[in-house]
Design a protein around this motif. Structure first.
Motif, PDB file in Angstrom:
ATOM      1  N   LYS A  47     -14.363  39.052 -13.322  1.00  0.00           N
ATOM      2  CA  LYS A  47     -14.070  38.699 -11.941  1.00  0.00           C
ATOM      3  C   LYS A  47     -14.924  39.583 -11.051  1.00  0.00           C
ATOM      4  O   LYS A  47     -15.115  40.751 -11.324  1.00  0.00           O
ATOM      5  CB  LYS A  47     -12.591  38.906 -11.618  1.00  0.00           C
ATOM      6  N   LYS A  60     -14.538  36.217  -6.665  1.00  0.00           N
ATOM      7  CA  LYS A  60     -13.276  36.193  -5.910  1.00  0.00           C
ATOM      8  C   LYS A  60     -13.464  36.546  -4.452  1.00  0.00           C
ATOM      9  O   LYS A  60     -12.573  36.300  -3.629  1.00  0.00           O
ATOM     10  CB  LYS A  60     -12.269  37.150  -6.556  1.00  0.00           C
ATOM     11  N   ASN A  66     -12.246  30.787  -2.252  1.00  0.00           N
ATOM     12  CA  ASN A  66     -10.963  31.469  -2.084  1.00  0.00           C
ATOM     13  C   ASN A  66     -10.648  31.783  -0.631  1.00  0.00           C
ATOM     14  O   ASN A  66      -9.487  31.997  -0.278  1.00  0.00           O
ATOM     15  CB  ASN A  66     -10.954  32.776  -2.888  1.00  0.00           C
ATOM     16  N   THR A 116      -5.794  35.707  -6.070  1.00  0.00           N
ATOM     17  CA  THR A 116      -7.215  35.725  -6.427  1.00  0.00           C
ATOM     18  C   THR A 116      -7.791  37.134  -6.448  1.00  0.00           C
ATOM     19  O   THR A 116      -8.812  37.379  -7.106  1.00  0.00           O
ATOM     20  CB  THR A 116      -8.053  34.851  -5.469  1.00  0.00           C
TER      21      THR A 116
END
Length: 319
Positions: free
Chosen positions: A3, A155, A173, A211
């Motif tokens: 991520k 993210k 997001n 997220t």
């Protein structure tokens, strides 16, 4: 998949070559964009990689500004797209719309021909060629697809554009940040804009949500310039030390560190940095090793098993 958070990034240095001309409406022109050096690319060949297009030129001015050299028709630069394959002739024009790559315009100044944009490259390696198509007076709506430029692993991407004075997230997001306690904007940055924090109480707050609740693998990266001083200089911090990039290694305000805190901890620490210059700090965790990079150089890589504690806001800036 790791991520990722990016605050300001440079992925590739691209130069231009070979202008091809066609006449009449639709996309009248295209240029090649060539990756000219392996120094601009991480080791190996990257796939589906965001590429930075950052240049100023007379051909990027609007024709109303420069009737001789200007080739852009829309004052917002909307009649410009990128492709990863060679445009095909369509009558006396070029067919680029059917093969265009997702792109995001971060900054465009029609009067000077300055453009900062990102597009999704299919492959990133030395000598790789891409294309930029432009000059279509019929286009009046955006061709951008910013959230597609950055894949689902990203993210949060915050450019800190000087024109918009915002901390807007470019990913799907929409982790947009609220500028808090008088964050200064419209200052120069490495790529486009930046934010100026007083080191006392101003910051950007991204509201807690799933997220940004990362518990394991992650990458966090940012360009920053330390002004000197401060006691705990956060660059990026999740809920007070759940994961962060900061200048606080060993309790010293000029030592970069990357920290993961939860069930198990990992805190790789670097060496003293200089004030008043831009640095790139990156922290990565793959479930085994925590790595800290400063200006592209690996400076620490301890092994650890960490499950990061969740909850809380994400903060950009010094508290």
């Amino acid at each position: 998949m790791s991520k990722r958070f990016y605050i300001a990034l440079v992925f590739g240095l691209c130069l231009f070559s070979v202008q091809t001309y066609k006449t009449e409406a639709a996309y009248k022109y295209y240029r090649t964009i060539t990756v000219t050096s392996t120094l601009t690319v991480a080791s190996g060949t990257q796939s589906n990689f965001p590429v930075l297009f950052n240049t100023s030129s007379t051909w990027l001015m609007t024709s109303s500004t420069d009737s001789v050299n200007g080739r852009i028709q829309n004052v917002k630069g909307l009649d410009l797209v990128f492709t990863t394959s060679t445009p095909a002739a369509s009558g006396s024009n070029w067919d680029c719309s059917s093969i265009k790559a997702p792109h995001e315009i971060e900054r465009y100044t029609s009067s000077t021909g300055e453009m900062v944009a990102w597009f999704l490259g299919s492959t990133m390696a030395a000598s790789q060629v891409y294309y930029v198509c432009y000059d279509d007076p019929t286009i009046t709506t955006t061709q951008e697809a910013s959230s597609t430029v950055w894949d689902s692993g990203a993210k949060g991407i915050w450019h800190h554009n000087t024109l918009n004075n915002t901390s807007t997230d470019s990913t799907s997001n929409k982790n947009n940040g609220a500028l808090t306690n008088g964050v200064a904007t419209s200052t120069s940055g490495v790529i486009d804009g930046s934010l100026n924090f007083d080191g006392v109480n101003d910051y950007v707050a991204i509201t807690s949500n799933s997220t940004i609740d990362l518990t394991g693998n992650l990458t966090a990266s940012a360009w920053f310039k330390w002004g000197g001083g401060g006691t705990r200089n956060y660059i990026l911090d999740k809920n007070t030390n759940k994961y962060h990039l900061s200048l606080n290694g060993g309790g010293l305000n000029n030592i970069p560190q990357f920290a993961l805190v939860g069930t198990g901890n990992c805190v790789p620490v670097g060496s003293a940095i200089s004030a008043g210059v831009w640095h790139l700090i990156t922290g990565t965790y793959d479930g085994i090793t925590c790595k800290l990079y400063v200006d592209g150089v690996l400076v620490a890589n301890p092994n650890a098993t960490v499950t990061i504690t969740t909850g809380g806001n994400l903060i950009i800036g010094c508290l």
